[in-house]
Design an enzyme around this catalytic site. Structure first.
Site, mmCIF file in Angstrom:
data_model
loop_
_atom_site.group_PDB
_atom_site.id
_atom_site.type_symbol
_atom_site.label_atom_id
_atom_site.label_comp_id
_atom_site.label_asym_id
_atom_site.label_seq_id
_atom_site.Cartn_x
_atom_site.Cartn_y
_atom_site.Cartn_z
ATOM 1 C CG ASN A 246 21.199 -69.021 66.169
ATOM 2 O OD1 ASN A 246 21.115 -68.243 65.444
ATOM 3 N ND2 ASN A 246 21.074 -70.388 65.630
ATOM 4 C CD1 TRP A 247 19.227 -64.270 70.496
ATOM 5 C CD2 TRP A 247 19.329 -62.107 70.055
ATOM 6 N NE1 TRP A 247 19.472 -63.607 71.607
ATOM 7 C CE2 TRP A 247 19.787 -62.329 71.112
ATOM 8 C CE3 TRP A 247 19.561 -60.834 69.319
ATOM 9 C CZ2 TRP A 247 19.846 -61.006 72.023
ATOM 10 C CZ3 TRP A 247 19.730 -59.883 70.071
ATOM 11 C CH2 TRP A 247 19.927 -60.019 71.578
ATOM 12 C CE LYS A 248 17.521 -71.519 66.121
ATOM 13 N NZ LYS A 248 17.079 -72.638 66.104
ATOM 14 C CG HIS B 163 22.307 -73.271 62.431
ATOM 15 N ND1 HIS B 163 20.791 -73.704 62.253
ATOM 16 C CD2 HIS B 163 22.435 -73.115 64.025
ATOM 17 C CE1 HIS B 163 20.354 -73.893 63.485
ATOM 18 N NE2 HIS B 163 20.947 -73.628 64.492
ATOM 19 C CD GLU C 159 17.401 -73.291 62.443
ATOM 20 O OE1 GLU C 159 17.724 -72.240 62.495
ATOM 21 O OE2 GLU C 159 16.690 -73.882 63.570
ATOM 22 C CD GLU D 105 23.589 -75.971 66.996
ATOM 23 O OE1 GLU D 105 23.106 -75.311 67.902
ATOM 24 O OE2 GLU D 105 23.309 -75.856 65.879
ATOM 25 N N GLY E 36 15.334 -76.803 68.739
ATOM 26 C CA GLY E 36 14.073 -76.386 68.856
ATOM 27 C C GLY E 36 12.913 -77.357 69.193
ATOM 28 C CB SER F 132 16.216 -78.369 73.401
ATOM 29 O OG SER F 132 15.628 -78.427 72.316
ATOM 30 N N GLY G 84 19.635 -71.489 71.050
ATOM 31 C CA GLY G 84 18.454 -70.740 70.311
ATOM 32 C C GLY G 84 17.533 -70.041 71.419
ATOM 33 N N GLY G 85 16.262 -70.719 71.551
ATOM 34 C CA GLY G 85 15.041 -70.464 72.270
ATOM 35 C C GLY G 85 15.579 -69.552 73.644
#
Ligand code: PEP
Length: 250
Positions: free
Chosen positions: A9-11, A95, A97, A167, A173, A212, A233-234
């Site tokens: 997930n590149w956000k 998600h 967010e 999640e 993150g 993470s 993500g990251g």
């Protein structure tokens, strides 16, 4: 047997050009992988270019959101068939967010999940508790409400092909990962709950862990019985680290 799925997930990161550069670097690194399904979810504006770049490869494309209406006066929104048309086979829905910053609820998640399936997309539906909820010992209640509300009304085929991402919000993150045992406990709970709602589909539904995940912790997480992949993500932003995640068992 459930095929593991490693999803990035590149956000809100990467222009179209940056997405293409990453994919160019990733393709040869994962070209020999066929035992793990690979999925990347760039921003909307990079989807067309990303799809051109991954044609003929083993990388799948997903969007990070959609709106449930087919078309019309909904400024700023994107319909399920538009997401499908640009080359996506998956779409992330609900998600944390989006729940936190954009007011998504189990009800809107459910509308989006149903609309995604109707357009031929596979939803990656996200659930997870906040730190406060974990500390108050209401994790299972929270997850149950999200699953019963957000994933209601599926037919047997949809219930089997759906992807669920667990999640924990406190692990996204933050560099703080759930331990493999903590994650497995919730994944097993989700699968059992799903079996009460959708019977045999519970053995087929893939449940990803997100929060993470990185090349150091991925293999221990993937050893757990009910963890079928990662939503990352990251560590999905760079070709090297994402390739390591995809090849976690090597
Ligand atoms: C995510 O984007 O869903 C996520 C889990 O992020 P990170 O891997 O950076 O924690």
């Amino acid at each position: 047997m459930r095929k593991p799925l490693m999803a990035g997930n590149w956000k809100m990161n990467k222009t179209a050009g940056e997405a293409v550069s990453m994919l160019k670097a990733l393709k040869p690194e994962v070209a020999d992988v066929n035992d793990v399904e690979i999925l990347l979810c760039p921003v909307f504006t990079a989807l067309y270019a990303a799809n051109e770049e991954i044609k003929g490869s083993n990388i799948n494309l997903g969007a990070q959101n959609l709106f449930w209406q087919p078309k019309g006066a909904f400024t700023g929104e994107i319909s399920p068939s538009m997401v499908k048309d640009v080359g996506c086979s998956y779409v992330i829905i609900g998600h944390s967010e989006r729940r936190q910053y954009f007011g998504e609820t189990d009800e809107t998640v459910n509308k989006k999940v149903i609309a995604a399936f109707a357009a031929g997309l596979i939803p990656v539906a996200c659930v997870g508790e906040t730190l406060k909820e974990r500390e108050e010992n209401v994790t299972f209640e929270v997850i149950e409400k999200q699953i019963r509300g957000g994933l209601a009304g599926l037919n047997a085929e949809q219930a089997s092909s759906l992807v669920i991402a667990y999640e924990p919000v406190w692990a996204i993150g933050t560099g703080k990962t759930a331990t493999p045992a903590q994650a497995q406990e919730v994944h097993a709970f989700i699968r059992k709950l799903y079996s009460e709602i959708y019977k045999d589909a519970a053995d087929k539904v893939r449940i990803l862990y997100g929060g993470s995940v990185n090349p150091q912790n991925v293999s221990e997480l993937m050893k757990q019985d009910d963890i079928d992949g990662g939503l990352v993500g990251g560590a999905s932003l760079e070709a090297d680290s994402f390739a390591k995640l995809v090849k976690y068992a090597k």
